[in-house]
Design a protein around this motif. Structure first.
Motif, mmCIF file in Angstrom:
data_model
loop_
_atom_site.group_PDB
_atom_site.id
_atom_site.type_symbol
_atom_site.label_atom_id
_atom_site.label_comp_id
_atom_site.label_asym_id
_atom_site.label_seq_id
_atom_site.Cartn_x
_atom_site.Cartn_y
_atom_site.Cartn_z
ATOM 1 N N ILE A 226 45.517 45.921 63.765
ATOM 2 C CA ILE A 226 44.951 47.108 64.389
ATOM 3 C C ILE A 226 44.671 46.763 65.849
ATOM 4 C CG2 ILE A 226 42.617 46.472 63.609
ATOM 5 C CD1 ILE A 226 42.056 49.503 63.424
ATOM 6 N N SER A 227 44.967 47.692 66.712
ATOM 7 C CA SER A 227 44.773 47.384 68.132
ATOM 8 C C SER A 227 43.322 47.660 68.521
ATOM 9 C CB SER A 227 45.709 48.231 68.995
ATOM 10 O OG SER A 227 45.291 49.573 68.967
ATOM 11 N N VAL A 228 42.918 47.029 69.589
ATOM 12 C CA VAL A 228 41.524 47.135 70.029
ATOM 13 C C VAL A 228 41.164 48.590 70.332
ATOM 14 C CG1 VAL A 228 39.868 46.373 71.755
ATOM 15 C CG2 VAL A 228 41.650 44.839 70.998
ATOM 16 N N VAL B 190 45.183 41.887 70.085
ATOM 17 C CA VAL B 190 44.540 41.901 71.400
ATOM 18 C C VAL B 190 45.423 42.560 72.442
ATOM 19 C CG1 VAL B 190 43.447 40.494 73.152
ATOM 20 C CG2 VAL B 190 43.337 39.802 70.778
ATOM 21 N N GLY B 191 46.661 42.240 72.405
ATOM 22 C CA GLY B 191 47.548 42.837 73.405
ATOM 23 C C GLY B 191 48.976 42.554 73.034
ATOM 24 N N GLY B 192 49.886 43.160 73.722
ATOM 25 C CA GLY B 192 51.285 42.901 73.452
ATOM 26 C C GLY B 192 51.725 43.560 72.167
ATOM 27 N N LYS B 193 52.578 42.888 71.472
ATOM 28 C CA LYS B 193 53.186 43.493 70.298
ATOM 29 C C LYS B 193 52.224 43.511 69.124
ATOM 30 C CE LYS B 193 57.870 43.390 68.507
ATOM 31 N NZ LYS B 193 59.039 42.554 68.267
ATOM 32 N N ARG B 194 52.086 44.657 68.555
ATOM 33 C CA ARG B 194 51.203 44.774 67.412
ATOM 34 C C ARG B 194 52.017 44.657 66.131
ATOM 35 N NH1 ARG B 194 48.952 48.567 63.881
ATOM 36 N NH2 ARG B 194 50.485 50.133 64.512
ATOM 37 N N ARG B 195 51.554 43.774 65.251
ATOM 38 C CA ARG B 195 52.258 43.639 63.977
ATOM 39 C C ARG B 195 51.859 44.762 63.054
ATOM 40 N NH1 ARG B 195 51.677 37.161 62.849
ATOM 41 N NH2 ARG B 195 52.650 36.496 64.795
#
Lengths: 446, 341
Positions: free
Chosen positions: A407-409, A398-403
């Motif tokens: 997958i980001s929005v 959703v936000g911040g650090k992506r693991r």
């Protein structure tokens, strides 16, 4: 998360074959999928008006790994494009819905509909043919009667299996607006077809007339603010049906009360939460699908962001609410601009009514276990799943650090949407339509 | 977060703002309004629009309009969100709605009270006698416009005028609007032009209060006196209007002879596509339909000084019932130049 995947009841693996074509046209886009009541057959309809029916392979001991795979059984052109000469409008041949009739003999029957016309199709097998006619020979040519000297009795000879589909009924000219759903009654004699403003009741045997049982068309069309989005018969009570609206309400009607069921006997609507109110509140509250549970006690509705389960005895609020993709709530402006906000997702119950499933974007689909309250996001794509490997749960950041695996929005592909899904009535086999591809998943056999 | 292949537009603030007093809310509201308007019209152009989609968009438009009425007055310096040039005029209407101008409020309340964004067009399944308007429009002759279309046109004109009026900063309205003097000259003496508007309003038989007619008329006169463009001269205004494209098109249409030059008023008007003659459409829809029909003036290049001086001759100074429509469109035509410049 390790705990989660172990307790998750369904670990789906892709089939050995994914039924699709590499290069597809607009006509190949799958527009509906439906299992029949036994789960033996799976029907799909596409934008080109075709119906493809898959049949499950019989289990064989010699090849246990091919347990229950689905292969093409029959393909036929259900609807053709038509032209309405009165209004100078083209009628699309896209199949909006398919519903199976319960099997009563060796043949299979299904109802398929486009925007204006419902058709009853009979799918039957032929594996024998008569030979030895007197008046015509085996090629079909008429024999000269003067050459016939003796009589013989025709006998049935085996032949290669042929599956033929014939249109047995055509129910037309009853809808001014676009048909969005059909539903077969539990009496197996009647069914309803629903368009934006009306619900019509048909007898399966009679094609030249239908009864209008719901009509929400106002006298002045300028006052129209609400349309019907879906309708379904109760699975056991043949007099009860429900229909959903674009304003987020569901009405339950009893046909015994009056001939015209404009007056509902139950009205399900959740009051709007003022804290989440936005310009798009009404659009996202529009219900795109309504499904009764198999046991007939619950009702499930799908709106743009959530799936809700309603108890038929409680009208003022849903029993359960599941967030499908709440991360889209902050993107509604863009989704409105690119029209994605009008997408109509379907939802489906599993056989025991313990799990519900619905689609999302980026070829994701979501499952919610009602008992454990766990949910999972899976992806229907060839790139991300190897044959026979267990599907890996996906996660949207959703936000911040992506693991690493998330997958980001903003990376979601909104052109890849899963609108149509279906669940086998008894087993954990699901069919998911992703544009022109049909994915059939089944749970892992231990 | 865009569909693949789709041109990226300037996105509004992504976070939904529920606080009405925030400027972000207002910019979101304006964005939603303009997008909804575009979608609505695009849907109407389709041979068979989806009823569900049309109803949802219409409801959103209605809600946004209602919110505008309910919202506190917004500082006029808040700039509207960037929009494409084709929706610039829509934007001006949007900003007009913010301003609690007396002249506009009544027409706006009419917007709200009418079954706005009418769903007449949604009844696409009616018999062929009510065939889609777009098919009829192209065949209609200019000279045979009905009085009802005069009204819708005049309503459109008055709305543009009041919209422009309300975009004006509150400063002196007493100072004469030099550039518009030439416009007044175009459409005959200013009182004549205004009288035309009034005439058009009076011609309509139903639905509109006398009060609203008078106020719309007042709005148009007030516009004439506004100092919004006082710094600019006529030449400055028309400097960047390029008629080369127009001339090319006119040649294609065979309306310009070998001498070339500026087309005459009648020729220019013939070039402009006719608008819809749908008398029963409420205010906002007729407004936008009329605007939609006008070609985008942003494609026109600067006029030469000689051409600009010949502009006053574009429209006939004579008022007759047949010329009402032409002059109205002429005025509209030029109003779009002003707005887009």
């Amino acid at each position: 998360m390790k705990c989660f995947s172990r307790y998750l009841p369904y670990l789906f693996r892709p089939p050995s074959t994914i039924l699709s074509s590499t290069c597809h046209t607009e006509a190949d886009i799958i527009s509906t999928v439906e299992f029949n009541s036994s789960g033996e057959l799976l029907a799909t309809g596409d934008k080109g008006g075709r119906v493809v029916v898959f049949q499950r392979e019989q289990e064989s001991k010699s090849q246990p790994q091919r347990r229950g795979e689905y292969n093409v059984y029959s393909t036929f052109q259900s609807h053709e494009p038509e032209f309405d000469y009165l209004k100078s409008l083209e009628i699309e041949e896209k199949i909006n819905k398919i519903k199976w009739l319960p099997q009563q003999n060796a043949a299979y029957f299904l109802l398929s509909t486009n925007d204006k016309t419902v058709k009853l199709w009979k799918i039957s097998e032929r594996d024998k043919r008569p030979e030895g006619y007197n008046l015509k020979d085996d090629d079909g040519r008429i024999r000269d009667p003067s050459t016939i000297t003796s009589l013989r009795v025709p006998v049935l000879q085996p032949m290669d299996l042929m599956v033929e589909a014939t249109a047995r009924r055509v129910f037309s000219n009853a809808h001014m607006y676009h048909i969005n759903s059909i539903s077969v009654n539990s009496d197996y004699q009647t069914y309803i077809s629903t368009d934006d403003l009306r619900v019509n009741l048909w007898n399966l045997e009679i094609t030249d007339r239908s009864f209008n049982i719901v009509d929400i068309k106002p006298a002045n069309m300028e006052e129209l603010t609400e349309v019907i989005t879906s309708a379904e018969f109760h699975p056991q009570q043949c007099h009860t049906f429900a229909y959903s609206s674009s304003k987020g309400s569901i009405r339950l009607c009893d046909m015994r009360e009056a001939a015209l069921c404009d007056k509902h006997c139950k009205y399900f609507e959740e009051p709007e939460d003022p804290s989440t109110r936005s310009f798009f509140s009404e659009i996202i509250s529009s219900i795109s699908d309504v499904k009764f549970s198999h046991n007939g006690r619950y009702l499930m509705t799908r709106d743009y962001l959530t799936v809700k389960v309603w108890d038929l005895q409680m009208e003022n609020k849903p029993l359960e609410t599941y967030q499908v993709h709440d991360y889209l709530r902050g993107k509604l402006c863009s989704l409105y601009e690119n029209d994605c906000i009008f997408d109509k997702f379907e939802c489906v119950w599993n056989g025991s009514d313990s799990v519900i499933m619905t689609g999302s974007y980026n070829n994701f689909f979501r499952m919610f276990d009602r008992n454990t309250k766990r949910d999972v996001t899976l992806e229907a794509s060839r790139e991300n799943s190897k044959p026979r490997a267990i599907l890996k749960p996906r996660k949207v950041c959703v936000g911040g650090k992506r693991r690493k695996d998330e997958i980001s929005v903003d990376s979601l592909d909104f052109s890849k949407k899963i609108l149509h899904t279906t669940w086998h009535p008894h087993e954990n086999i699901i069919a998911v339509a992703a544009t022109n591809n049909l994915y059939i998943f089944q749970d892992k056999v231990n | 977060m865009i569909m693949k292949g789709q041109k990226r537009k300037h996105p509004p603030e992504e976070v939904e703002v529920s606080d009405r007093s925030s400027p972000m809310w207002e910019s979101q509201r304006q964005f939603v309004f303009s997008v909804s308007l575009n979608k609505y019209h695009h849907g109407q152009e389709l041979p068979e629009p989806s009823l569900r989609r049309s109803v949802l968009i219409a409801n959103t438009l209605r809600q946004v309009s209602l919110e505008a009425v309910a919202a506190p007055s917004v500082d006029m310096e808040v700039s509207p969100p960037p929009c494409s040039s084709s929706s610039a005029l829509h934007e001006s209407v949007v900003t007009a709605k913010q301003h609690p101008a007396e002249t506009f409020s009544n027409s706006h309340s009419a917007l709200v009270s009418c079954p706005t964004v009418t769903l007449n067009d949604l009844s696409y399944c009616v018999p062929a006698s009510n065939a889609p308007l777009s098919l009829k429009d192209e065949d209609e002759d200019w000279g045979s416009m009905s009085m009802d279309s005069d009204f819708s046109l005049s309503v459109a004109i008055s709305s543009i005028l009041t919209a422009l009026d309300s975009t004006i900063d509150g400063s002196s309205q007493a100072a004469p609007r030099t550039p518009l003097r030439s416009l007044e000259n175009l459409s005959a003496p200013s009182d004549g032009g205004v009288a035309w508007v009034k005439q058009g309003l009076r011609g309509y038989g139903g639905g509109w209060e006398q009060q609203e007619e008078g106020r719309a008329w007042e709005g148009s006169t007030e516009l004439m006196r506004c100092s919004y463009l006082s710094e600019l001269t006529v030449e400055d205004l028309f400097q960047d209007i390029d008629t080369s494209l127009l001339e090319r098109d006119m040649e294609v249409l065979g309306l310009i002879g070998s001498g070339g030059g500026c087309p005459t008023g009648d020729d220019l008007l013939r070039y402009l596509p006719p608008f819809s003659s749908s008398p029963s459409h409420p205010f906002s829809l007729s407004l936008n339909q009329n605007l939609k029909c006008l070609p985008s003036l942003s494609s026109f290049g600067p006029l030469s000084s000689s051409s600009s001086s010949s502009l006053p001759s574009l429209s006939s100074p004579h008022f007759s019932s047949q010329n009402h429509v032409r002059e109205g469109l002429d005025l509209e035509h030029l109003m779009e130049i002003l707005v887009e410049s």
